[in-house]
Design an enzyme around this catalytic site. Structure first.
Site, short mmCIF file in Angstrom:
data_model
loop_
_atom_site.label_atom_id
_atom_site.label_comp_id
_atom_site.label_asym_id
_atom_site.label_seq_id
_atom_site.Cartn_x
_atom_site.Cartn_y
_atom_site.Cartn_z
N GLU A 103 -5.06 -7.86 -3.50
CA GLU A 103 -5.46 -7.79 -2.09
C GLU A 103 -4.62 -6.74 -1.39
OE1 GLU A 103 -4.77 -9.52 2.18
OE2 GLU A 103 -3.40 -8.89 0.59
N CYS A 105 0.85 -1.19 0.00
CA CYS A 105 0.00 0.00 0.00
C CYS A 105 0.89 1.24 0.00
CB CYS A 105 -0.89 -0.03 1.24
SG CYS A 105 -1.93 1.41 1.46
N ARG A 148 -9.79 -7.24 4.83
CA ARG A 148 -8.88 -6.90 3.74
C ARG A 148 -9.70 -6.45 2.54
NH1 ARG A 148 -5.81 -6.58 7.16
NH2 ARG A 148 -3.69 -7.39 7.35
N ARG A 169 -10.38 -10.42 10.40
CA ARG A 169 -9.36 -9.80 9.54
C ARG A 169 -10.02 -9.21 8.30
NH1 ARG A 169 -3.85 -10.88 9.19
NH2 ARG A 169 -2.83 -10.35 7.21
#
Length: 451
Positions: free
Chosen positions: A223, A184, A280, A278
């Site tokens: 992802e 990212c 994502r 989690r």
């Protein structure tokens, strides 16, 4: 000078750097430069070729791989005369241990579709798509520790720096699916605002963009962390700009690369049979399909809680916290509570989901376990001092693997710290597999559920 006569290398020798000494020695005997020698790069070429030499993806590496295998055979057989021929089969057999890698053994006959595994980590994407019958024809990962874990388990060394054009050129043509858990990064505007593509230069997304433009995969499967949806581009001085990074990404995928890309979706792994809360963000793209794709939501998949993956055997005392550190965590959480914050350690109950596996910082302390199954905790001599009286410990390496859905036959071949990092950086395999299955269905790509 040491002499060598090695008929068959071990996986540790292939993927753990133990060929450096004989190869450097051989290069010196040939009066060749050793400074630029890179064993991982050589092993990537050789192992990719051996695993895929029956299809064009591997055959494009044949000339490089055969030359290198011949050199390594000579380096590990110092009794050979310099002009003695090297049998190709013998040179290939030197590396035969790659076919014994535990994950690769389960999926070596896969052929339903092809995919590449970029920013591969330790192969979470790979396992998910292999469970659907896919065949990985290219992998790339920069971190050397993750490269070793990947090689030991999948029998192939990932190529290294994807920013190098030589590594991009080795990606095969005609692939069905491109997978990438890309980092990212906010994008910077370049000088005179020369267009969207120019903003990504210098970031790893630019390399991903270039690969997609050159290789035209049928399906793109990306992802990232949810924060990708909120970060903004920045100018060359680092000042935040109005436009968001995700808008730049979507513009490039849709308008410049001409893929059908539905809106990105945040998916929680706990809805797909993983004992971990989690989130994502997934971004998918299709080269030929018309709009209409819908992400899966995990309905009809039973919840799996921590108790299902908790270590049943006695856990070593090295996983238990010292009393001193435990009391520090208790005080920190109390101080945060007094300030109206919810930060601090968290103990997972058996009927609960774990917190997101995180790398570094307080990541481990968000997933603590109360475990009185080791009677040696009280009174044990430990270099950290007295161990805590409440039998609080961190997750084991194996529990981290299970929290991400890794199969039991996945070998953890690194120590605690690198293992925590590798699993924390990986993907939740069941969630990736479920999304991948819907992508393949939507794109009309044949696949099968092998598990």
């Amino acid at each position: 000078m040491p002499t060598y006569n090695i008929e068959r290398l071990t996986r540790e020798e292939i993927f753990g750097g133990r060929l450096i000494a004989p190869m450097r020695q051989w290069l010196k005997r040939q009066r060749q430069e050793t400074k630029g020698y890179n064993q991982n790069s050589d092993m990537a070429i050789i192992t990719h070729y051996l695993q895929n030499k029956d299809i064009p993806a591997g055959q494009q590496l044949e000339a490089e791989a055969l030359r290198l295998m011949t050199e390594y055979f000579r380096a590990t057989h110092t009794e050979l005369a310099p002009d003695a021929p090297v049998d190709q089969e013998a040179a290939e057999n030197l590396f035969a241990a790659i076919f014994e890698a535990p994950v690769y053994q389960h999926f070596r006959n896969n052929h339903a579709f092809t995919f590449v595994d970029l920013f591969a980590g330790i192969g979470g994407f790979r396992i998910a798509l292999e469970q659907l019958g896919g065949r990985c024809v290219y992998a790339s990962e920069f971190d050397s520790s993750a490269q070793k874990s990947y090689g030991m388990n999948h029998g192939v060394m990932p190529f290294g720096d994807i920013k190098l054009q030589i590594n991009k050129d080795r990606i095969p043509e005609g692939i069905d699916v491109l997978c990438a858990g890309f980092p990212c990064q906010p994008f910077s505007l370049a000088g005179l605002r020369r267009g969207f593509s120019d903003k990504t230069k210098g970031t790893l997304f630019f390399d991903l963009q270039q690969i997609i433009a050159e290789k035209h995969p049928h399906v793109i499967f990306l992802e990232n962390v949810p924060g990708l949806l909120s970060i903004h581009n920045r100018d060359e001085e680092g000042n935040k700009l109005e436009e968001k990074t995700i808008d730049t990404i979507l513009h490039i995928l849709r308008e410049e690369l001409h893929y059908y890309v539905p809106e990105p979706q945040i998916i929680n792994a706990k809805n797909f049979g993983v004992p971990q809360n989690r989130d994502r963000v997934f971004i998918v793209g299709f080269r030929d399909e018309a709009p209409g794709y819908i992400y899966p939501n995990g309905e009809n998949i039973p919840d799996v809680h921590f108790g299902a993956i908790r270590e049943q055997l006695r856990v070593g005392t090295e996983y238990y916290m010292s009393e001193r550190y435990w009391q520090t965590l208790v005080r920190h959480k109390e101080a945060q509570r007094n300030q109206g914050r919810g930060y601090g350690y968290r103990i997972i109950e058996d009927n609960d989901f774990g917190h997101t596996l995180m790398v570094g910082g307080m990541g481990l302390e968000r997933n603590l376990v109360r475990d009185d199954n080791n009677p040696f905790v009280n009174g044990v001599k430990d270099p950290r001092g007295e161990l805590n009286h409440e039998h609080i410990r961190v997750l084991t390496k194996e529990e981290c693997a299970r929290m991400q859905g890794f199969p039991n036959y996945f070998e953890i071949c690194v120590g605690k710290s690198p293992a925590y990092k590798q699993f924390g950086n990986s993907v939740a395999i069941p969630a990736v597999k479920e999304v991948a299955s819907t992508l393949l269905d939507y794109a009309g790509i044949e696949h099968e559920n092998l598990l």
